[in-house]
Each structure stands twice: as C-alpha cells, then as structure tokens.
Design an enzyme around this catalytic site. Structure first.
Site, short mmCIF file in Angstrom:
data_model
loop_
_atom_site.label_atom_id
_atom_site.label_comp_id
_atom_site.label_asym_id
_atom_site.label_seq_id
_atom_site.Cartn_x
_atom_site.Cartn_y
_atom_site.Cartn_z
CB THR A 31 -0.92 0.04 1.25
OG1 THR A 31 -1.69 -1.16 1.30
CG2 THR A 31 -1.84 1.25 1.21
CG HIS A 194 5.59 1.64 0.30
ND1 HIS A 194 4.95 0.78 1.18
CD2 HIS A 194 5.77 0.95 -0.85
CE1 HIS A 194 4.76 -0.39 0.58
NE2 HIS A 194 5.23 -0.30 -0.65
CG HIS A 195 0.35 2.46 4.97
ND1 HIS A 195 0.77 2.94 6.18
CD2 HIS A 195 -1.01 2.43 5.03
CE1 HIS A 195 -0.27 3.18 6.96
NE2 HIS A 195 -1.37 2.88 6.28
CB ALA A 196 6.25 -0.55 3.82
#
Length: 223
Positions: A31, A194-196
């Site tokens: 995501t 980036h959601h990471a």
C-alpha cells in the site's frame, strides 16, 4: 564534482519497531498513499525575493531539511539490505523552452541554505540547457529523491502512478502553481509515500515541519 553525502545505515530488522508493519504493507497488502495540502509560502516567498534568490531553491531546501529530521522517509534497499541514508538529494525535471522536452537535474544537499543555494545556482547555470534524459553527466546518487513542481497547474490532488516494483521507499514530493487568497500566497503541495515506512502520523509531522520552515525563513535563509 561536489562532495556527496551517501552515508547509509542498515536497519536491524530484529530490533526495528516497524518490522511487522513493513512486512504487512510490502508482502500482505502492499500500500502507498498520497496527500495534498495548501502550503502557506508567503513569508519565504517574500524573503527570497528580497534576497534576489529563487523560490524553487527554497522549496527544495525546506522539503529536504524536514526529510533529514525524519528517517522513515529516507529508507531504501542497498545491496539487498534495508536501511536509511543520512540525507537525501533532490532530483527534479527542468523544462527546455525551445522544444518543451525535460531533462533530469539533481543538486547536492547541504544543511546550510547558503551552500545549498550556491550549489543550485552553479549547477543550473552549468547544466540546465543540456538536452536528453540527464542534464548532468553524473547520474543521480542512490539517495536522490524526486521533488518536483508543476508551476503551470493549480491542482488539488496529485498522485504518481508507478509501473514497476521498487525496493526504494523514498517519498515523491510535488508542488503546483501558487496563488493568492485573502492576501496570502498559497501553493499546492503533495506527498506520496509507502505505507510500509510511514503512517498518517509521520506524514502529518512532515507537512507541519515544512510549513513551520516556510513560515519562519529567518531561522535558515541566511545560514
């Protein structure tokens, strides 16, 4: 060639507090997301014009200055190892007026705005008229981050669409055409990340930090 800071710090995945979130948002539910806000650039724009400088250089600097304060936005993979760089250098496109093509340009970041502005002025003077994919003969360093501007469009949303997987988690920053409202000069400002590596909290802190810098140019403009 100017000295480039490319110091890289590997992350110990066994001790990293974000390890389960990184796994989830890269392996289980990859995501990314984008946010666009209106930045008030009034104080910085006026201060830069009084100094006879370029606002674009100030926009790059304030963005990079805040990125140096948040390592979550400086994470990437080098030789298969996840880690983060000390600093990021800006990579952006320059438009050629003769044929309307664009070339990539990058500038060496410096914590001092005086030094960074000088780097910007010197490189733009030397390379901006070079056509082709790369305006500078040297390729952008591994720790270069896309920080661009679309000065012709007063947008309310911007979201780049990647067409390939990447092990780089740097954000993409994009500004738009600035405008005035109630006597204040505002500029669309977008961040895609980036959601990471970053949640809404981190993006909020980043946007607040950039706004603080833009509202208080006296803290950095002559340093």
């Amino acid at each position: 060639m100017k000295k480039i800071n490319e110091t890289f710090h590997p992350i110990d995945m066994t001790a990293w507090e974000r390890q389960p979130y990184f796994y989830y948002f890269t392996k289980m539910l990859p995501t990314g997301y984008s946010m666009t806000v209106e930045m008030d650039i009034t104080e910085t724009y006026e201060a830069i014009k009084q100094e006879g400088g370029h606002f674009f250089a100030a926009y790059l600097y304030t963005t990079l200055k805040q990125l140096t304060m948040q390592k979550e936005f400086r994470i990437t993979t080098v030789d298969g190892k996840l880690g983060y760089f000390d600093v990021l250098h800006p990579s952006f496109a320059v438009l050629h007026e003769d044929d309307k093509t664009m070339s990539n340009m990058w500038i060496a970041y410096a914590d001092s705005f005086a030094v960074f502005s000088r780097n910007y002025e010197e490189d733009m003077k030397q390379y901006k008229n070079n056509h082709g994919i790369l305006a500078k003969p040297e390729e952008p360093p591994a720790n270069s981050c896309m920080i661009g501007m679309v000065p012709w469009i007063e947008f309310t949303h911007y979201c780049p669409i990647p067409y390939a997987q990447s092990d780089c988690y740097f954000p993409v920053i994009q500004a738009g055409k600035y405008f005035t409202r109630h006597g204040r000069r505002l500029m669309p400002y977008s961040i895609t990340t980036h959601h990471a590596v970053a949640d809404g909290y981190h993006v909020s802190a980043f946007l607040d930090g950039v706004q603080t810098l833009l509202s208080n140019p006296e803290t950095w403009i002559n340093k």
